[in-house]
Design an enzyme around this catalytic site. Sequence first.
Site, PDB file in Angstrom:
ATOM      1  N   ARG A   8       0.823  -1.218   0.000  1.00 21.88           N
ATOM      2  CA  ARG A   8       0.000   0.000   0.000  1.00 21.88           C
ATOM      3  C   ARG A   8       0.851   1.261   0.000  1.00 21.88           C
ATOM      4  NH1 ARG A   8      -2.503  -3.784   3.006  1.00 21.88           N
ATOM      5  NH2 ARG A   8      -1.629  -3.010   4.949  1.00 21.88           N
ATOM      6  N   GLU A  15       5.513  -8.690  15.580  1.00 22.98           N
ATOM      7  CA  GLU A  15       4.966  -9.106  16.874  1.00 22.98           C
ATOM      8  C   GLU A  15       5.126 -10.620  17.049  1.00 22.98           C
ATOM      9  OE1 GLU A  15       1.281  -6.992  17.012  1.00 22.98           O
ATOM     10  OE2 GLU A  15       1.057  -7.475  19.149  1.00 22.98           O
TER      11      GLU A  15
END
Length: 167
Positions: free
Chosen positions: A59, A96
């Site tokens: 994006r 993460e």
Amino acid sequence: MRRLEAYIRNIPDFPEPGIQFKDITPLVKEPAMLRLAVNQLVYPFLGTNITAVAGMEARGFIFGSLAAWELGVGFVPLRKPGKLPYDVQSLSYDLEYGSASLEIHNDALHEGDRVLLIDDLIATGGTAAASCALVEKLGAEVAACAFVVELDFLKGRDKLEKYNIHS
Ligand code: AMP
């Protein structure tokens, strides 16, 4: 800002449970909102001698290309491993859960370049920090990083303390 926010769709539990995905496709589909978002991204950098915009797959390509157009400079893609066909520099970084890598063409930037780094969204800041490091690996300077959306509760800016951040 509120006008733009109305065109960002929140998708709960995507791509995995507990993540609220910020979907920018309604925003980029709307001509006036796309223009507003790109104008807001680049206005601090008009006349600041930016020599290139770099954008993160995927994006970041949408906003990065338009930002490059507005600033009158070229666009450099930062891509996931194995996508760029020429010689690359790579950098792995922690997510993460697990890790990811980004690549840049060796000859994409040089010493003396002042780069504006662009992505749609900053969350933990890991992607942006790795992107800054890749730009610097090529001898170029990160003039600033700019994002359409900042999830400020994740404190991504803390990973980018030495850079100028705009969102
Ligand atoms: P981070 O490295 O944690 O800052 O994550 C930033 C990258 O992951 C960007 O390329 C974003 O497009 C994507 N991303 C992370 N969290 C979200 C989210 N909640 N919604 C949409 N994209 C996200």
